[in-house]
Design an enzyme around this catalytic site. Structure first.
Site, PDB file in Angstrom:
ATOM      1  N   THR A 258     -28.463 -24.169  -7.473  1.00 12.75           N
ATOM      2  CA  THR A 258     -29.565 -24.867  -7.701  1.00 12.75           C
ATOM      3  C   THR A 258     -30.813 -24.389  -6.770  1.00 12.75           C
ATOM      4  O   THR A 258     -31.301 -25.306  -5.951  1.00 12.75           O
ATOM      5  CB  THR A 258     -29.103 -26.286  -7.243  1.00 12.75           C
ATOM      6  N   HIS A 368     -26.695 -26.912  12.567  1.00 14.16           N
ATOM      7  CA  HIS A 368     -25.391 -27.169  11.390  1.00 14.16           C
ATOM      8  C   HIS A 368     -24.333 -27.407  12.187  1.00 14.16           C
ATOM      9  O   HIS A 368     -24.036 -27.391  13.502  1.00 14.16           O
ATOM     10  CB  HIS A 368     -25.025 -25.755  10.765  1.00 14.16           C
ATOM     11  N   GLU A 416     -24.038 -24.168   6.679  1.00 15.51           N
ATOM     12  CA  GLU A 416     -25.103 -23.347   6.921  1.00 15.51           C
ATOM     13  C   GLU A 416     -24.556 -21.850   7.087  1.00 15.51           C
ATOM     14  O   GLU A 416     -25.100 -21.007   6.559  1.00 15.51           O
ATOM     15  CB  GLU A 416     -25.519 -23.488   8.571  1.00 15.51           C
ATOM     16  N   GLU A 417     -23.129 -21.773   7.320  1.00 12.62           N
ATOM     17  CA  GLU A 417     -22.674 -20.530   7.324  1.00 12.62           C
ATOM     18  C   GLU A 417     -22.645 -19.701   6.095  1.00 12.62           C
ATOM     19  O   GLU A 417     -22.580 -18.713   5.924  1.00 12.62           O
ATOM     20  CB  GLU A 417     -21.156 -20.410   8.085  1.00 12.62           C
ATOM     21  N   GLU A 425     -30.957 -27.647   0.917  1.00 13.38           N
ATOM     22  CA  GLU A 425     -30.937 -28.580  -0.082  1.00 13.38           C
ATOM     23  C   GLU A 425     -31.547 -29.822   0.504  1.00 13.38           C
ATOM     24  O   GLU A 425     -32.515 -30.442  -0.556  1.00 13.38           O
ATOM     25  CB  GLU A 425     -29.348 -28.971  -0.444  1.00 13.38           C
ATOM     26  N   GLU A 428     -35.317 -29.262  -0.069  1.00 18.18           N
ATOM     27  CA  GLU A 428     -35.606 -29.361  -1.715  1.00 18.18           C
ATOM     28  C   GLU A 428     -35.962 -30.711  -2.101  1.00 18.18           C
ATOM     29  O   GLU A 428     -36.483 -31.132  -3.102  1.00 18.18           O
ATOM     30  CB  GLU A 428     -34.562 -28.592  -2.572  1.00 18.18           C
ATOM     31  N   ASP A 445     -29.046 -23.968  17.302  1.00 21.11           N
ATOM     32  CA  ASP A 445     -27.817 -23.329  16.741  1.00 21.11           C
ATOM     33  C   ASP A 445     -26.909 -23.031  17.932  1.00 21.11           C
ATOM     34  O   ASP A 445     -26.360 -23.987  18.666  1.00 21.11           O
ATOM     35  CB  ASP A 445     -28.028 -22.471  15.775  1.00 21.11           C
ATOM     36  N   HIS A 545     -18.310 -15.278  15.187  1.00 21.94           N
ATOM     37  CA  HIS A 545     -17.480 -15.631  13.637  1.00 21.94           C
ATOM     38  C   HIS A 545     -16.112 -14.959  13.520  1.00 21.94           C
ATOM     39  O   HIS A 545     -15.635 -14.774  12.445  1.00 21.94           O
ATOM     40  CB  HIS A 545     -18.307 -14.912  12.562  1.00 21.94           C
TER      41      HIS A 545
HETATM   42 ZN   LIG Z   1     -24.762 -20.859  13.564  1.00 15.05          ZN
END
Ligand SMILES: [Zn+2]
Ligand SMILES: *[C@@H]1O[C@H](CO)[C@@H](O)[C@H](O)[C@H]1NC(C)=O
Ligand SMILES: *[C@@H]1O[C@H](CO)[C@@H](O)[C@H](O)[C@H]1NC(C)=O
Ligand SMILES: *[C@@H]1O[C@H](CO)[C@@H](O)[C@H](O)[C@H]1NC(C)=O
Ligand SMILES: *[C@@H]1O[C@H](CO)[C@@H](O)[C@H](O)[C@H]1NC(C)=O
Ligand SMILES: *[C@@H]1O[C@H](CO)[C@@H](O)[C@H](O)[C@H]1NC(C)=O
Ligand SMILES: *[C@@H]1O[C@H](CO)[C@@H](O)[C@H](O)[C@H]1NC(C)=O
Ligand SMILES: *[C@@H]1O[C@H](CO)[C@@H](O)[C@H](O)[C@H]1NC(C)=O
Length: 740
Positions: A258, A368, A416-417, A425, A428, A445, A545
């Site tokens: 989208t 996030h 977010e990842e 979104e 938008e 963050d 991560h």
């Molecule tokens: Zn992060």
């Protein structure tokens, strides 16, 4: 109930005042003070600074990072409830809080059929397999909710071929392999993290006919060269040999189906076959213990010196394995990826403190919520700070002690990842409202990468408010320095206006500020504590991560005592209060003049001669920059003059709107048609080497070797006009409002 109390007080005061007027105003001379406009209250600021509690941040972090909370997972939804509960708390909550959901396209490895990387011998048998999971070093890596390492949005597929080593997977790396006469068609390219973005490695590889990509983290890039288990977590902050960096390999941000539309149920969705920006070939990340098995057995010529790393062997280019190594020489590598695209519901949580005087002006603060695994650092170190800030402000609010002049909006973004999806979104869906009413966006963050110094990225108008805030807060660590004085020791620059000052970085697209600055043109900043670069060369904190980014990792190594978390909370808290409570918005638009001047100088010095050869004049740009400087300075003057008197609130509101809207004037949605969302003509991605206006820099670097009259030179002229028009428009916005 508390709200009525505030109202009641207000009415009481008005009644008193009315009575005063009836009695004759000499009777109550001191009441005149209550007519002073609501402004930043230094006592409230002190109270907030004092109440932000390191211990509570630690307890928040323990809870937030207790279990893995991948976007849209059950635990992610549990955390949505936790946030709602905190923000609706009658004693310490906000005025209102709610979750909103978007149905977005995410990517996951298959549970039934894990991704595998095998070495296949000459007769077709598997002779070696890479690890599928990280080692269960602290007992937290083996849980059922730990997602297998994978490259999100990499397509499924099972390519097999000879292995080559392609350094960081940059275009020039593959060119180098070609120059060396290595046939890349059908190979598997082993690359290391860093240099270029994740997705770019697969895009570049595919252009050269590579069939599959492996990505690993070299100990030279993340561990200061260390690689043995006794030198790594849990014995130090370094990455264990089995650690694997997960991540999104999507090239854009926002929900892939989208673009430019909110991912609500009724929205149009692009046909999956027509989605662009996914990696073109199967890709899988691996740990450096597995990379060592592959790389240290490669045949072929020695890789260039800058391609070498710290795996303890000489890196060769391949293709294929050497005859005297651990595997038969004609063995191949098989990369089997079974990732799946799935529509999922992902939530944002928004909490609001209504402004008392200007409720239609928003100060937005967000982070996030979703992680890859436990995500103690990324993102929970930021969410732990967010919750502590909202608790302290919420408590003052509920007690009736304080209500900001402007509204404060707290946001916990989802997904977010996978590509800044929840925040994008949101921008938008509420594009116009946010553009018209948002004063600034503050992003925290990862709040603590390391404990040495503050690091701030932001657009120039936020510099002064961050400086004011950090000069007043004591820095953690030895000595009696302010955060500002500590910061300047690590990041500084010589400003023609102020002399030596801490240097702010510029905002790329690394976190949720990206849609706010690039798409909406809202003055934005990202705040964190970070490294002493003389002590480590790690490209990011080592367990980034991976399944080793846990509470104990933060508690033992990153920030024992949580004083750096507290420093970030105080900095962000002070910035929020200054932006939401100050009568005059503390955005200093004249600080853009330095940026524009330096971009102009770079254009003159490094592009001037080239442009002249093609009869393109920088004259209009010089004029536009001068005009901006003059108007910004004049506006500053008008504000100082007004500040000395007792200005009419309506007049101040007009000026504040000029300050708020300046950043918007730099947007041109048609400037970069090949980019998605990027429309800020000063901060779009720059591929040209000249550090000037990005559109001009990029266009010149493309036009350089073409003839006058080419399309590329027409684009240079177009880009120059776009910048001139934006700067003229910015100057016009800063001019006294009654002048056109
Ligand atoms: Zn992060
Ligand atoms: C990981 O270790 C924990 C604690 O020792 C244990 O409970 C768990 O079963 C282990 N997981 C795996 C997959 O071995
Ligand atoms: C790679 O391995 C998978 C799984 O064993 C197999 O299905 C696939 O055919 C192999 N790829 C090639 C190109 O042989
Ligand atoms: C996909 O894109 C192509 C080329 O732009 C277009 O012709 C086609 O109609 C699109 N298909 C769908 C289903 O949108
Ligand atoms: C190994 O590489 C050398 C040159 O670097 C080449 O001559 C030789 O044929 C290669 N061996 C195999 C088995 O690929
Ligand atoms: C998302 O939530 C809506 C409303 O509850 C539901 O109708 C829809 O099926 C959900 N979508 C997915 C992918 O679970
Ligand atoms: C950072 O943490 C390390 C390890 O706990 C400690 O030795 C050092 O003093 C801390 N530095 C600062 C500035 O707090
Ligand atoms: C400015 O920063 C550099 C590191 O980038 C540092 O070496 C220098 O000491 C700093 N200057 C001051 C005055 O702190």
């Amino acid at each position: 109930m508390q709200w009525t109390k505030v109202l009641g007080l207000g009415l009481g005061a008005a009644a008193l005042l009315g009575l005063g007027i009836i009695l004759g105003h000499f009777a109550i001379p001191k009441k005149a003070n209550s007519l002073a406009p609501q402004d930043l209250d230094l006592e409230i600021l002190e109270t907030v600074m004092g109440q932000l509690d390191a211990h509570r941040i630690r307890e928040n972090l323990r809870e937030l990072s207790r279990e893995p909370h991948l976007a849209s997972s059950p635990r992610d939804e549990d955390l949505v409830q936790l946030l709602l509960q905190r923000w609706k708390d009658p004693e310490s909550g906000l005025d209102s809080a709610e979750a909103s959901t978007y149905e977005v396209l995410l990517s996951f490895p298959s549970q039934e059929q894990p991704n595998v990387v095998d070495i296949v011998g000459p007769t077709g048998g598997i002779i070696h397999s890479c690890h599928r999971t990280e080692e269960n070093v602290t007992g937290e890596q083996g849980g059922p909710d730990v997602v297998q390492p994978y490259a999100a949005y990499a397509p499924s597929g099972t390519p097999q071929g000879l292995l080559v080593y392609a350094n960081r997977g940059a275009e020039e790396d593959f060119k180098e392999l070609q120059t060396q006469g290595i046939k890349l068609e059908g190979t598997i390219a082993l690359t290391r993290y860093g240099g270029v973005g994740r997705g770019a490695k697969a895009v570049n590889a595919a252009k050269h006919g590579v069939a599959g990509v492996l990505v690993y983290t070299d100990p030279a890039d993340i561990n200061d060269g260390l690689s043995s288990p006794d030198e790594t977590f849990p014995n130090s902050w370094y990455l264990p040999p089995s650690g694997v960096e997960r991540g999104s390999y999507y090239e854009y941000f926002g929900d892939p189906l989208t673009p430019y539309l909110p991912a609500v149920p009724s929205s149009f969705r692009v046909d999956l076959a027509n989605v662009s920006g996914f990696p073109p070939i199967p890709t899988q990340p691996i740990g450096f213990q597995d990379a060592r098995d592959l790389l240290c057995n490669l045949n072929g010529t020695l890789a260039p010196a800058t391609w070498q790393g710290a795996l303890g062997c000489h890196y060769r280019l391949g293709p294929g394995f050497r005859p005297d190594g651990d595997f038969p020489a004609d063995s191949q590598v098989n990369v089997s990826v079974y990732n799946r695209l799935e529509l999922r519901n992902s939530s944002n949580v928004l909490g609001i403190i209504r402004g008392a005087v200007e409720p239609d002006r928003y100060v937005l603060y967000g982070n996030h919520r979703d992680s890859w695994v436990h995500g103690a650092v990324d993102p929970s170190s930021g969410t732990a700070v967010l919750l502590e800030l909202s608790r302290v402000l919420g408590t003052l609010l509920k007690k009736g002690t304080w209500r900001p002049r402007r509204s404060i909006v707290f946001a916990s973004w989802g997904a977010e990842e996978f590509g800044l999806i929840g925040s994008t979104e949101f921008t938008e869906e509420f594009f116009n409202k946010l553009q018209e009413r948002t004063v600034a966006y503050i992003n925290v963050d990862i709040s603590v990468f390391a404990n040495a110094t503050l690091r701030v990225q932001g657009t120039p108008p936020v510099q002064s408010v961050v400086f004011s805030a950090t000069k007043e807060i004591r820095s953690p660590g030895p000595g009696d320095l302010s955060i500002y004085d500590n910061w300047i020791r690590y990041f500084n620059r010589s400003s023609p206006v102020y002399g030596l000052v801490p240097s702010l970085g510029s905002l790329g697209a690394g976190s949720d500020y990206a849609p706010f600055v690039h798409f909406l043109g809202i003055s934005s900043m990202d705040i964190a504590y970070t490294y002493d670069r003389s002590k480590t060369s790690a490209r990011i904190y080592p367990t980034y991560h991976t399944a080793f980014d846990t509470f104990d990792y933060v508690d033992k190594f990153l920030d024992p005592g949580f004083s750096s978390h507290q420093a970030v909370a105080r900095t962000a808290g002070s910035v929020i209060l200054r932006l939401s409570d100050s009568f005059f918005l503390p955005l200093k638009v004249s600080d853009y003049s330095e940026t524009l001047r330096s971009f102009l100088q770079a254009a003159q010095q490094d592009l001037g001669a080239l442009l002249e050869q093609h009869s393109i004049s920088l004259g209009p740009l010089v004029t536009a920059v001068e005009k901006f400087e003059a108007e910004a300075a004049a506006l500053g003057q008008r504000i100082s003059t007004l500040q000395k008197g007792s200005p009419d609130p309506l007049q101040v509101r007009m000026l504040n709107d000029q300050l708020m809207l300046l950043e918007r004037t730099f947007l041109n949605p048609r400037a970069f048609p090949e980019e998605r969302y990027y429309s800020h003509v000063l901060w779009a991605p720059r591929t040209g080497s000249v550090v000037t206006f990005p559109g001009l820099s990029n266009a010149c670097s493309r036009a350089r070797d073409t003839a006058s009259g080419s399309e590329a030179w027409a684009e240079v002229q177009r880009q120059l006009s776009i910048v001139v028009t934006a700067l003229e428009g910015a100057a016009a916005t800063l001019r006294p409002v009654a002048d056109l």
